[in-house]
Write an enzyme that holds these catalytic residues in place. Structure first.
Site, short mmCIF file in Angstrom:
data_model
loop_
_atom_site.label_atom_id
_atom_site.label_comp_id
_atom_site.label_asym_id
_atom_site.label_seq_id
_atom_site.Cartn_x
_atom_site.Cartn_y
_atom_site.Cartn_z
N GLY A 194 -50.75 13.15 61.24
CA GLY A 194 -50.11 13.84 60.12
C GLY A 194 -50.43 13.10 58.84
O GLY A 194 -50.85 11.95 58.88
N CYS A 206 -52.22 8.64 66.28
CA CYS A 206 -52.19 8.29 64.85
C CYS A 206 -50.76 8.36 64.31
O CYS A 206 -49.93 7.55 64.69
CB CYS A 206 -53.17 9.17 64.07
SG CYS A 206 -53.49 8.50 62.45
N TYR A 207 -50.46 9.34 63.46
CA TYR A 207 -49.08 9.48 62.97
C TYR A 207 -48.11 9.56 64.15
O TYR A 207 -47.05 8.93 64.14
CB TYR A 207 -48.97 10.76 62.12
CG TYR A 207 -47.61 10.97 61.48
CD1 TYR A 207 -47.36 10.49 60.21
CD2 TYR A 207 -46.60 11.65 62.16
CE1 TYR A 207 -46.12 10.69 59.62
CE2 TYR A 207 -45.36 11.86 61.57
CZ TYR A 207 -45.13 11.38 60.30
OH TYR A 207 -43.90 11.57 59.71
N HIS A 222 -58.28 8.42 66.69
CA HIS A 222 -58.33 9.85 67.03
C HIS A 222 -59.25 10.11 68.23
O HIS A 222 -60.45 10.27 68.04
CB HIS A 222 -58.81 10.66 65.83
CG HIS A 222 -57.81 10.71 64.73
ND1 HIS A 222 -56.76 11.60 64.71
CD2 HIS A 222 -57.67 9.96 63.62
CE1 HIS A 222 -56.03 11.41 63.64
NE2 HIS A 222 -56.56 10.42 62.95
N GLU A 244 -59.54 12.73 69.79
CA GLU A 244 -59.96 14.14 69.82
C GLU A 244 -61.26 14.40 69.08
O GLU A 244 -61.90 15.43 69.27
CB GLU A 244 -58.84 15.03 69.27
CG GLU A 244 -58.52 14.87 67.79
CD GLU A 244 -57.54 13.75 67.47
OE1 GLU A 244 -57.45 12.80 68.27
OE2 GLU A 244 -56.89 13.81 66.42
N ASP A 256 -66.61 38.05 66.76
CA ASP A 256 -65.15 37.91 66.76
C ASP A 256 -64.45 39.27 66.87
O ASP A 256 -63.55 39.45 67.69
CB ASP A 256 -64.68 37.19 65.48
CG ASP A 256 -65.38 35.87 65.31
OD1 ASP A 256 -65.90 35.35 66.31
OD2 ASP A 256 -65.42 35.36 64.18
N SER A 257 -64.86 40.21 66.03
CA SER A 257 -64.15 41.49 66.10
C SER A 257 -64.47 42.21 67.41
O SER A 257 -63.62 42.92 67.96
CB SER A 257 -64.44 42.36 64.87
OG SER A 257 -65.75 42.85 64.87
N LYS A 266 -65.39 29.02 67.82
CA LYS A 266 -66.44 30.03 68.05
C LYS A 266 -66.99 30.01 69.48
O LYS A 266 -67.13 31.05 70.11
CB LYS A 266 -67.57 29.76 67.07
CG LYS A 266 -68.53 30.91 66.95
CD LYS A 266 -67.91 31.93 66.05
CE LYS A 266 -68.81 33.08 65.74
NZ LYS A 266 -68.18 33.90 64.69
#
Ligand code: XMP
Length: 514
Positions: free
Chosen positions: A55, A82-83, A169, A171, A227-228, A370
């Site tokens: 954060g 982290c935070y 981090h 991630e 996407d659509s 994506k």
């Protein structure tokens, strides 16, 4: 069977979605909730583990995002990042202070492999640090299990209570063995079996959509983009003909694209939905007549698109839900606010038709990246050529024709682009180049064909390699391919007598020419 769930508690960090994504990559289902979510609600979900994210604030500041001590007393393993790491420590009686030096970027960390968090991780490994504060005193019962030169508590554990914290981090990909650390947490420490797959995503979404929509009517603007298309098929699977998809052909699509979209989604296609194709080419060309400024063109195309869509929606009458194919990067980008300069306004992010009569928006892909959307597309059986389509901008060829757009120029660029794409595919390069297309420059020059003088257009070929589309390099296409494309374009497409290759990277260029 009850699904195994890991809850990610969001403290406003910039990598929160990445945390969720890495957990999904361990084949573990996870959901993100705000730190303001009632603890009783989280407990009721019976998660196998909880991850507290990073954060932007200092956890000791007045009014900073916080959590209750009970969070750590439910017997559920918790990992703070982290935070989240600092907060866990502070709430449990440790101390967090401002560091003398801010630690940022790639950092070597020494880990204690006897901690279950670091099983299989090299003793010296590279991590990504980004912090101003540090844990100056650990909470009772914790021991440090990783250090860096500047950070005495780069990770800590209270194994007996299954509480873990990591200052860096894991991630982000810069943390070389970060995925392994998260795997260790969700699979080994939390004991998740890893039986979640993307097809479970489909199943869950279909179920959730059915519950939400009931017998309501749903409207979707279908562009034929990944996407659509994925959003539409998901909806069709869930509610069938309660769904109407409106496909606006603005005359700025690539060659034959309108028909290809109709083939897949129209009445002869394989999906159950009401498909409406609006052939609005002339309307768009009229509006664009005489306009040559790129942002003005974008605006006109965006607005006209919405007007056409609204008109169709009015014919359908009131609907209950509007589907948007928003994916996670759209959420982040549109949330960036006014700080960064607008280089190009992307009309399809955030804009909503004003006059469509609907009650609620459905965004089934909002949490996906994506490549995850593509996986879902394949799960749903959408044809590969749609699923792996390269990005195509909303304003379409309108911004690949420099200067005024006319029907004649659209035809030139469509034909040239089709040849280019065909030859790139023939050369086996179509999967490796991230984006490539032909554009029509506004330049006319003298040439000679047969014995005749010509005065015709120059087509520009563009091909770029990029990871995030924010920066890009011009692809080094083989000379033979360029020659073949050049000669075919000049021989087969009228009014073109030169073909140029754009060698510019981004920056200073952009990917599109306008
Ligand atoms: P640029 O040209 O900004 O492109 O380097 C980055 C990516 O965005 C796409 N792009 C657009 N997409 N509406 C869109 O939907 C737009 O107006 C637009 N302009 C650029 C471009 O194709 C590339 O993938």
């Amino acid at each position: 069977m009850k699904k195994e769930l890991v809850v990610v508690i969001d403290f406003g960090g910039q990598y929160n979605q990445l945390v969720a994504r890495r957990v999904r990559e361990c084949n573990v289902y996870c959901e993100i909730y705000s730190y303001k979510t009632d603890l009783a609600k989280i407990k009721a979900m019976n998660p196998k583990g909880i991850i507290l994210t990073g954060g932007p604030n200092s956890c000791y500041e007045e009014g900073a995002a916080t959590c209750q001590t009970e969070l750590f007393e439910m017997g559920i393993p918790v990992l703070g990042l982290c935070y989240g790491a600092q907060l866990m420590n502070l709430v449990l009686g440790g101390k967090v202070e401002r560091a003398a030096a801010r630690e940022y970027g790639k950092t070597e960390v020494k880990v204690d492999n006897s901690s279950p968090l670091f099983t299989g991780v090299s003793e010296n490994t590279i991590c990504w640090m980004s912090h101003n504060d540090y844990i100056s005193k650990m909470a009772p019962g914790f021991r440090a299990v990783a250090v860096t030169d500047n950070c005495p508590v780069a990770a800590a554990e209270c194994a007996e209570k299954n509480l873990y914290s990591i200052q860096f981090h894991p991630e982000v990909l810069h943390t070389v063995e970060g995925s392994k650390m998260l795997y260790n947490f969700v699979r080994n420490i939390c004991g998740c079996s890893g039986d979640w797959r993307m097809d479970s995503f489909v199943e869950e979404q279909v179920k959730a959509i059915r519950e939400k929509v009931g017998s309501g009517r749903v409207l979707c603007a279908l562009s034929g983009g990944v996407d659509s298309s994925v959003a539409a098929v998901l909806l069709s699977k869930a509610v069938g003909e309660q769904l109407t998809c409106v496909f606006v052909d603005h005359g700025l699509l690539r060659k034959n694209e309108g028909d290809e979209v109709e083939e897949v989604f129209g009445p002869k296609g394989s999906y159950e939905l009401n498909f409406i194709r609006v052939n609005a080419q002339e309307r768009f060309y009229e509006k664009l007549a005489g306009v040559d400024e790129p942002e003005r063109k974008r605006k006109i195309i965006g607005e006209e698109f919405i007007r056409v869509f609204e008109e169709e929606a009015k014919k359908i009458g009131a609907v209950d839900f509007l589907v948007q194919g928003t994916i996670y990067p759209d959420v982040v980008e549109s949330g960036l606010g006014g700080e960064s300069a607008v280089i190009k306004s992307h009309h399809n992010v955030g804009g909503l038709p004003d006059y469509v009569d609907f009650k609620e928006i459905i965004e089934p892909l909002r949490d996906l990246f994506k490549d995850e959307v593509r996986k879902v597309g394949l799960e749903l059986g959408i044809p590969e050529h749609l699923v792996f389509r390269q990005p195509f901008p909303g304003p379409g060829l309108g911004i690949r024709i420099i200067g005024e757009v006319t029907a004649e120029k659209v035809k030139i660029v469509q034909d040239a682009d089709a040849i280019y794409r065909e030859e790139i595919a023939n050369a086996g390069l179509d999967k490796s180049i991230n984006q490539y297309f032909a554009a029509l420059t506004n330049m006319r020059s003298v040439g000679v064909m047969g014995d005749e003088r010509t005065y015709d257009y120059a087509v520009a070929l563009r091909a770029v390699n990029t990871v995030d589309f924010m920066t890009a390099d011009a692809a080094q296409l083989p000379w033979e391919v360029l020659q073949k494309v050049t000669s075919r374009i000049i021989n087969e497409v009228g009014h073109v007598n030169r073909v140029l290759y754009d060698c510019t990277s981004k920056p200073p260029g952009t990917i599109e020419l306008e």
